[in-house]
Design a protein around this motif. Structure first.
Motif, PDB file in Angstrom:
ATOM      1  N   MET A 143       0.847  -1.191   0.000  1.00 50.92           N
ATOM      2  CA  MET A 143       0.000   0.000   0.000  1.00 50.92           C
ATOM      3  C   MET A 143       0.888   1.248   0.000  1.00 50.92           C
ATOM      4  O   MET A 143       0.875   2.052   0.934  1.00 50.92           O
ATOM      5  N   SER A 144       1.650   1.395  -1.054  1.00 52.30           N
ATOM      6  CA  SER A 144       2.539   2.541  -1.176  1.00 52.30           C
ATOM      7  C   SER A 144       1.739   3.816  -1.448  1.00 52.30           C
ATOM      8  O   SER A 144       0.553   3.769  -1.809  1.00 52.30           O
ATOM      9  N   LYS A 145       2.387   4.946  -1.258  1.00 54.75           N
ATOM     10  CA  LYS A 145       1.731   6.236  -1.514  1.00 54.75           C
ATOM     11  C   LYS A 145       1.311   6.343  -2.975  1.00 54.75           C
ATOM     12  O   LYS A 145       0.237   6.868  -3.285  1.00 54.75           O
ATOM     13  N   LYS A 146       2.150   5.832  -3.875  1.00 57.13           N
ATOM     14  CA  LYS A 146       1.840   5.860  -5.306  1.00 57.13           C
ATOM     15  C   LYS A 146       0.579   5.071  -5.614  1.00 57.13           C
ATOM     16  O   LYS A 146      -0.305   5.539  -6.352  1.00 57.13           O
ATOM     17  N   LEU A 147       0.464   3.855  -5.045  1.00 55.79           N
ATOM     18  CA  LEU A 147      -0.719   3.032  -5.280  1.00 55.79           C
ATOM     19  C   LEU A 147      -1.962   3.698  -4.693  1.00 55.79           C
ATOM     20  O   LEU A 147      -3.038   3.669  -5.305  1.00 55.79           O
ATOM     21  N   CYS A 148      -1.827   4.305  -3.525  1.00 53.95           N
ATOM     22  CA  CYS A 148      -2.945   4.998  -2.891  1.00 53.95           C
ATOM     23  C   CYS A 148      -3.472   6.121  -3.782  1.00 53.95           C
ATOM     24  O   CYS A 148      -4.682   6.272  -3.973  1.00 53.95           O
ATOM     25  N   ILE A 149      -2.556   6.902  -4.360  1.00 51.72           N
ATOM     26  CA  ILE A 149      -2.942   7.995  -5.258  1.00 51.72           C
ATOM     27  C   ILE A 149      -3.591   7.442  -6.521  1.00 51.72           C
ATOM     28  O   ILE A 149      -4.594   7.982  -7.012  1.00 51.72           O
ATOM     29  N   GLN A 150      -3.044   6.349  -7.039  1.00 50.03           N
ATOM     30  CA  GLN A 150      -3.612   5.742  -8.248  1.00 50.03           C
ATOM     31  C   GLN A 150      -5.028   5.219  -7.996  1.00 50.03           C
ATOM     32  O   GLN A 150      -5.926   5.402  -8.834  1.00 50.03           O
ATOM     33  N   THR A 152      -7.158   6.247  -5.654  1.00 48.25           N
ATOM     34  CA  THR A 152      -8.044   7.388  -5.437  1.00 48.25           C
ATOM     35  C   THR A 152      -8.376   8.074  -6.758  1.00 48.25           C
ATOM     36  O   THR A 152      -9.546   8.409  -7.019  1.00 48.25           O
ATOM     37  N   THR A 153      -7.363   8.268  -7.597  1.00 47.00           N
ATOM     38  CA  THR A 153      -7.589   8.880  -8.911  1.00 47.00           C
ATOM     39  C   THR A 153      -8.509   8.017  -9.759  1.00 47.00           C
ATOM     40  O   THR A 153      -9.414   8.527 -10.440  1.00 47.00           O
ATOM     41  N   GLY A 154      -8.285   6.704  -9.718  1.00 41.50           N
ATOM     42  CA  GLY A 154      -9.139   5.775 -10.464  1.00 41.50           C
ATOM     43  C   GLY A 154     -10.588   5.842 -10.008  1.00 41.50           C
ATOM     44  O   GLY A 154     -11.509   5.767 -10.832  1.00 41.50           O
ATOM     45  N   ALA A 155     -10.803   5.998  -8.702  1.00 35.10           N
ATOM     46  CA  ALA A 155     -12.163   6.107  -8.166  1.00 35.10           C
ATOM     47  C   ALA A 155     -12.858   7.353  -8.722  1.00 35.10           C
ATOM     48  O   ALA A 155     -14.034   7.302  -9.111  1.00 35.10           O
TER      49      ALA A 155
END
Length: 315
Positions: A143-150, A152-155
């Protein structure tokens, strides 16, 4: 000659671009009470959700994937309330209760945006809890910061695509039946009932897209929780089991309420023609759920409570 007049009348009637929302006109004696109740709900909802967003933004200890998803969930709940409640409060004391076609489409767009984005955010939160409980040593990697942003952006991307398609399809309809909508908002099912064009394509597309969103996100939530429960049952420490369950309780409660109301509203048999249950169910998922979410996540969460206490001390 008379036939031409009838055709012109029907054409003019079909081109009407205003609707009348009559959701609460059956109880005119209760309009003051309803106004006070819904206005109070609106204020608490906005303060609770925007306050939670502000808390997550300002408190660095809450800059983790779970709270980033939660902050965006609160933001979408605020968006939903802003799109629905002010117009509803206005209509309680308005004589005409009119809403233009474009206002109607904008209101439905915001509602569909909030609901769709919430679905993906809740699924992302379920996956986050799965990683935290089932793969704790790999949490910061998975659960890296990059994956979290991806995620959220995808949502948000999915949340915008779905209502864009549905609103675009609504413009193919003409409304030549009664323009009095027995609802307090412009939802898609009441609009289908007032269309003089067969809404079969619209119903098919909303079934495909909304169904796909629900199936994907609900499946993600269910699979995540199956792994979580399996991991919890294998734990030998009662304290560990209790801590793991407490971290999931708020999210599971929120998911159950949210998906339960959506499935009942849109997937129940004969939902397009059955308008008797529209208003109470819509009140629940547009007003009550956005009101409850901040309290569900705050009152049962020690990190949020500690962050609130810290801010209160510094005031």
């Amino acid at each position: 000659m008379s036939t031409e007049k009838v055709d012109m009348t029907e054409d003019n009637h079909s081109l009407t671009t205003e609707f009348i929302l009559i959701g609460f006109t059956n109880h005119p004696e209760l309009k003051t009470l309803l106004f006070l109740v819904f206005f109070t709900i609106y204020l608490i909802t906005m303060v609770g959700n925007l306050g939670l967003v502000a808390l997550i933004v300002t408190e660095h200890r809450l800059h983790t994937p779970m709270y980033i998803f939660l902050g965006n969930l609160a933001l979408m709940d605020s968006c939903c309330s802003c799109a629905i409640t002010p117009k509803m409060l206005e209509n309680l004391f308005s004589k005409d209760r009119m809403i233009s076609l474009y206002e109607c489409m904008a209101q439905f767009y915001c509602l569909c945006l909030a609901e769709t984005t919430d679905c993906f955010l809740l699924a992302a939160m379920a996956y986050d809890r799965y990683v935290a409980i089932c793969k704790p040593l790999q949490y910061h990697t998975m659960m890296s910061k990059k994956l979290c942003i991806q995620m959220t952006t995808g949502a948000y991307i999915a949340g915008n695509i779905h209502p864009t398609i549905q609103v675009g399809l609504l413009f193919r309809l003409t409304f030549c039946k009664s323009h009095q909508i027995n609802h307090f908002l412009c939802d898609v099912l009441p609009l289908y009932r007032h269309s003089c064009v067969d809404p079969y394509i619209n119903e098919l597309m909303i079934f495909i897209f909304a169904g796909s969103v629900l199936v994907f996100t609900i499946t993600t939530v269910i699979i995540s929780y199956l792994f979580i429960l399996f991991t919890i049952f294998k734990m030998k420490s009662k304290e560990g089991k209790g801590k793991a369950l407490s971290t999931c309780a708020s999210h599971f409660l929120s998911v159950s309420i949210f998906y339960g109301s959506l499935l009942f509203m849109y997937v129940r048999p004969n939902s397009v023609n059955d308008e008797d249950k529209d208003i109470p169910v819509a009140i629940f998922y547009t007003l009550v759920i956005p009101l409850l979410n901040p309290f569900i996540y705050s009152l049962r969460n020690k990190e949020v409570i500690n962050a609130m206490k810290k801010i209160m001390k510094n005031l």
